[in-house]
Each structure stands twice: as C-alpha cells, then as structure tokens.
Design a protein around this motif. Structure first.
Motif, PDB file in Angstrom:
ATOM      1  N   GLU A  97       0.778  -1.228  -0.009  1.00  0.00           N
ATOM      2  CA  GLU A  97       0.184   0.084  -0.029  1.00  0.00           C
ATOM      3  C   GLU A  97       0.942   1.265  -0.020  1.00  0.00           C
ATOM      4  N   ASN A  98       2.103   1.362   0.833  1.00  0.00           N
ATOM      5  CA  ASN A  98       2.764   2.335   0.993  1.00  0.00           C
ATOM      6  C   ASN A  98       4.255   2.202   0.533  1.00  0.00           C
ATOM      7  N   VAL A  99       4.777   3.249   0.037  1.00  0.00           N
ATOM      8  CA  VAL A  99       6.448   3.110  -0.240  1.00  0.00           C
ATOM      9  C   VAL A  99       7.061   4.277   0.288  1.00  0.00           C
ATOM     10  N   VAL A 100       8.009   3.782   1.227  1.00  0.00           N
ATOM     11  CA  VAL A 100       8.929   4.780   1.843  1.00  0.00           C
ATOM     12  C   VAL A 100      10.278   4.935   0.985  1.00  0.00           C
ATOM     13  N   LEU A 101      10.467   5.896   0.304  1.00  0.00           N
ATOM     14  CA  LEU A 101      11.420   6.196  -0.453  1.00  0.00           C
ATOM     15  C   LEU A 101      12.804   6.713   0.407  1.00  0.00           C
ATOM     16  N   LEU A 102      13.874   6.067   0.254  1.00  0.00           N
ATOM     17  CA  LEU A 102      14.789   6.600   1.301  1.00  0.00           C
ATOM     18  C   LEU A 102      16.087   6.718   0.177  1.00  0.00           C
ATOM     19  N   GLN A 103      16.668   7.809   0.174  1.00  0.00           N
ATOM     20  CA  GLN A 103      17.762   8.034  -0.999  1.00  0.00           C
ATOM     21  C   GLN A 103      19.118   7.697  -0.486  1.00  0.00           C
ATOM     22  N   ALA A 104      19.902   6.963  -0.816  1.00  0.00           N
ATOM     23  CA  ALA A 104      21.185   6.586  -0.324  1.00  0.00           C
ATOM     24  C   ALA A 104      22.026   7.890  -0.318  1.00  0.00           C
ATOM     25  N   THR A 105      21.795   8.777  -0.822  1.00  0.00           N
ATOM     26  CA  THR A 105      22.545   9.978  -0.997  1.00  0.00           C
ATOM     27  C   THR A 105      22.267  10.969   0.318  1.00  0.00           C
ATOM     28  N   ASN A 106      21.098  10.647   0.984  1.00  0.00           N
ATOM     29  CA  ASN A 106      20.663  11.378   2.098  1.00  0.00           C
ATOM     30  C   ASN A 106      20.773  10.334   3.326  1.00  0.00           C
ATOM     31  N   PRO A 107      22.039   9.911   3.831  1.00  0.00           N
ATOM     32  CA  PRO A 107      22.423   8.803   4.735  1.00  0.00           C
ATOM     33  C   PRO A 107      22.111   9.127   6.132  1.00  0.00           C
ATOM     34  N   LEU A 108      21.863  10.511   6.620  1.00  0.00           N
ATOM     35  CA  LEU A 108      21.702  10.935   7.910  1.00  0.00           C
ATOM     36  C   LEU A 108      20.569  11.552   8.105  1.00  0.00           C
ATOM     37  N   ARG A 109      19.794  10.773   9.061  1.00  0.00           N
ATOM     38  CA  ARG A 109      18.303  11.183   9.286  1.00  0.00           C
ATOM     39  C   ARG A 109      18.153  11.259  10.762  1.00  0.00           C
ATOM     40  N   PRO A 110      17.283  12.288  11.155  1.00  0.00           N
ATOM     41  CA  PRO A 110      16.778  12.318  12.586  1.00  0.00           C
ATOM     42  C   PRO A 110      16.242  10.866  13.085  1.00  0.00           C
ATOM     43  N   ASP A 204      26.538  14.399  -3.280  1.00  0.00           N
ATOM     44  CA  ASP A 204      26.793  14.409  -4.783  1.00  0.00           C
ATOM     45  C   ASP A 204      28.288  14.620  -5.179  1.00  0.00           C
ATOM     46  N   THR A 205      28.905  15.080  -4.288  1.00  0.00           N
ATOM     47  CA  THR A 205      30.300  15.440  -4.392  1.00  0.00           C
ATOM     48  C   THR A 205      31.274  14.701  -3.304  1.00  0.00           C
ATOM     49  N   PRO A 206      32.867  14.745  -3.678  1.00  0.00           N
ATOM     50  CA  PRO A 206      33.749  14.130  -2.266  1.00  0.00           C
ATOM     51  C   PRO A 206      33.422  15.222  -1.296  1.00  0.00           C
ATOM     52  N   ASP A 207      33.126  16.349  -1.257  1.00  0.00           N
ATOM     53  CA  ASP A 207      33.244  17.606  -0.503  1.00  0.00           C
ATOM     54  C   ASP A 207      32.002  17.115   0.398  1.00  0.00           C
ATOM     55  N   ASP A 208      30.933  16.914  -0.211  1.00  0.00           N
ATOM     56  CA  ASP A 208      29.496  16.534   0.450  1.00  0.00           C
ATOM     57  C   ASP A 208      29.666  15.365   1.603  1.00  0.00           C
ATOM     58  N   LEU A 209      30.637  14.475   1.090  1.00  0.00           N
ATOM     59  CA  LEU A 209      30.788  13.129   1.884  1.00  0.00           C
ATOM     60  C   LEU A 209      31.791  13.310   3.029  1.00  0.00           C
ATOM     61  N   ASP A 210      32.677  14.609   2.734  1.00  0.00           N
ATOM     62  CA  ASP A 210      33.476  14.943   3.863  1.00  0.00           C
ATOM     63  C   ASP A 210      32.684  15.631   4.972  1.00  0.00           C
ATOM     64  N   TYR A 211      31.769  16.498   4.573  1.00  0.00           N
ATOM     65  CA  TYR A 211      30.719  17.148   5.318  1.00  0.00           C
ATOM     66  C   TYR A 211      29.780  16.053   6.251  1.00  0.00           C
ATOM     67  N   ALA A 212      29.386  15.212   5.583  1.00  0.00           N
ATOM     68  CA  ALA A 212      28.533  14.255   6.052  1.00  0.00           C
ATOM     69  C   ALA A 212      29.471  13.242   7.141  1.00  0.00           C
ATOM     70  N   SER A 213      30.798  13.005   7.020  1.00  0.00           N
ATOM     71  CA  SER A 213      31.670  12.424   7.889  1.00  0.00           C
ATOM     72  C   SER A 213      31.757  13.171   9.072  1.00  0.00           C
ATOM     73  N   TYR A 214      31.967  14.463   8.854  1.00  0.00           N
ATOM     74  CA  TYR A 214      31.998  15.287  10.075  1.00  0.00           C
ATOM     75  C   TYR A 214      30.877  15.156  10.934  1.00  0.00           C
ATOM     76  N   LEU A 215      29.660  15.326  10.463  1.00  0.00           N
ATOM     77  CA  LEU A 215      28.506  15.219  10.905  1.00  0.00           C
ATOM     78  C   LEU A 215      28.130  14.036  11.804  1.00  0.00           C
ATOM     79  N   TYR A 216      28.623  12.843  11.037  1.00  0.00           N
ATOM     80  CA  TYR A 216      28.607  11.541  11.515  1.00  0.00           C
ATOM     81  C   TYR A 216      29.241  11.292  12.960  1.00  0.00           C
ATOM     82  N   GLN A 217      30.545  11.781  12.754  1.00  0.00           N
ATOM     83  CA  GLN A 217      31.452  11.660  13.911  1.00  0.00           C
ATOM     84  C   GLN A 217      30.978  12.569  15.163  1.00  0.00           C
ATOM     85  N   LYS A 218      30.545  13.794  14.746  1.00  0.00           N
ATOM     86  CA  LYS A 218      30.158  14.688  15.857  1.00  0.00           C
ATOM     87  C   LYS A 218      28.799  14.232  16.386  1.00  0.00           C
ATOM     88  N   LYS A 219      27.855  13.709  15.790  1.00  0.00           N
ATOM     89  CA  LYS A 219      26.426  13.411  16.141  1.00  0.00           C
ATOM     90  C   LYS A 219      26.295  11.866  16.579  1.00  0.00           C
TER      91      LYS A 219
END
Length: 219
Positions: A97-110, A204-219
């Motif tokens: 009935e329902n589809v939850v779309l999770l994009q791999a490029t948005n890996p961090l979610r509350p 979408d870029t290596p810089d985006d991944l670096d930023y995500a890595s920073y948040l991942y380690q911090k949060k």
C-alpha cells in the motif's frame, strides 16, 4: 497491506564515481539507509534496493536488504527516480500500500523522523508526504551582470524574509498506486518540515561526503 522501503542506488555517477559504496564512518554509504529502515521495522515490512551494479548488490544483501536488478533502460543519468520505484513494485507482492523512499545520498536522518512523519501520513490519510526545510538565505539571480533579488529587497533584514522551503530529500512516503502512475509527490502531498542539520546533507560530491563524515562523527 504492506509498507515497504525502496532505496534506489545506481552504479553510475558522473560527478562522484562509486559514491553509493564509499565509506561514511566505517560503513558503506548505502548501508546507512538500509539500517535506518531496519530500525523502523514497526512501520516497514520489507526493504528493497534497486540497482544496476554488482558491488552495490553485494552490499545490499550483506546488510539484509532484498535486491531488484534494475535494467539498463531505466538506469541512465536522466531517468527519473519514479521509474526505479515503479519497476520494484512490478516485482513484489501486490499487497503493498505504501512506499517509503530512502535515498542513499541522504544517509543521515533524525532518529524519530519516519515514526513522526508516518503517524501524520496515516492519521490525516495523505496520499503522499515529503520532507522540507526552511531556507534562510537571501536569494536572487544574475541577469546582464546585475544581481536581482528574488525573496527580499536590498537592505531587508534576513529575519524578515518571507518563509521559503526546499525539498531536502530525507524522506518520501507515497501510496503505491501513485507510483504506478509515475507520481511520487502528488499535488496534495503534505510537506513535513524538518529543521535539522542532517537536512543539509545530500551527497553528490567528495566534499559533500567529507561534510557528512564530520557530522556523523560529531552526532
């Protein structure tokens, strides 16, 4: 009636080759969305990864997702996401009935995002829901070497801006019947507001991944 999660993950990316298998922390990028879906198994009955890539396929299976092999005909750079979702629905049980779309490029979610969004989606009987965040920037365009303000007047205080929002890509919930008609966000879709730093992450870029890595380690 079932609710399934679908994670589209192509192998090809011109701007950032192989991004879906790059490591975020100690885990492949794709796995973060799979683990998020698993953590919400009260809502999600099955998890599917749609891919055209063998390495992505192996990662998806390793982390417990089911894989739908995506044909080349719907794996191009300009193919809309809905094509992959529709293709998955054509291969699964008809009681979805329902589809939850999770994009791999948005890996961090509350942590409680899906629970809160799904409760509203069900209670109000929406046919689709997607997440948005407020934009606090002064935006404009450049024409004939001149800057033309879009959402403000020159000299206006930023706190007085008219509220504008952007589609942040964190989460989409849609009736499967809509997807079968090539629609993810319907005209009456509910915009679920998320003002969290994770909404700024879209890899979408290596810089985006670096930023995500920073948040991942911090949060």
């Amino acid at each position: 009636m079932k609710t399934i999660a679908i994670i589209p993950a192509r192998g090809g990316s011109k701007r950032f080759s192989g991004k879906n298998v790059k490591l975020l922390g100690e885990l492949p990028l794709l796995s973060h969305s799979i683990l998020y879906a698993q953590a919400n198994n009260v809502i999600i009955d099955d998890i599917y990864v749609s891919t055209d890539n063998e390495e992505i396929k192996k990662i998806a299976i390793h982390y417990g997702a089911k894989v739908i092999d995506r044909p080349n005909s719907i794996s191009g750079d300009f193919e809309p996401t809905v094509s992959a979702l529709k293709h998955v629905l054509q291969f699964v049980e008809p009681d979805v009935e329902n589809v939850v779309l999770l994009q791999a490029t948005n890996p961090l979610r509350p942590q409680h995002l899906l629970k809160e969004a799904f409760e509203i989606y069900q209670k109000e009987n929406y046919e689709s829901l997607f997440t948005v965040s407020r934009n606090h920037q002064k935006l404009g365009k450049i024409a004939n070497d001149k800057f033309i303000p879009f959402n403000y007047s020159i000299g206006q205080r930023s706190q007085d801006l008219e509220p504008l929002f952007f589609e942040n890509g964190l989460l989409y919930i849609t009736k499967s019947s809509l997807i079968l008609n090539d629609i993810i966000i319907s005209e009456n879709a509910f915009p679920f507001e998320v003002n969290h730093i994770f909404a700024q992450v879209d890899i979408d870029t290596p810089d985006d991944l670096d930023y995500a890595s920073y948040l991942y380690q911090k949060k």
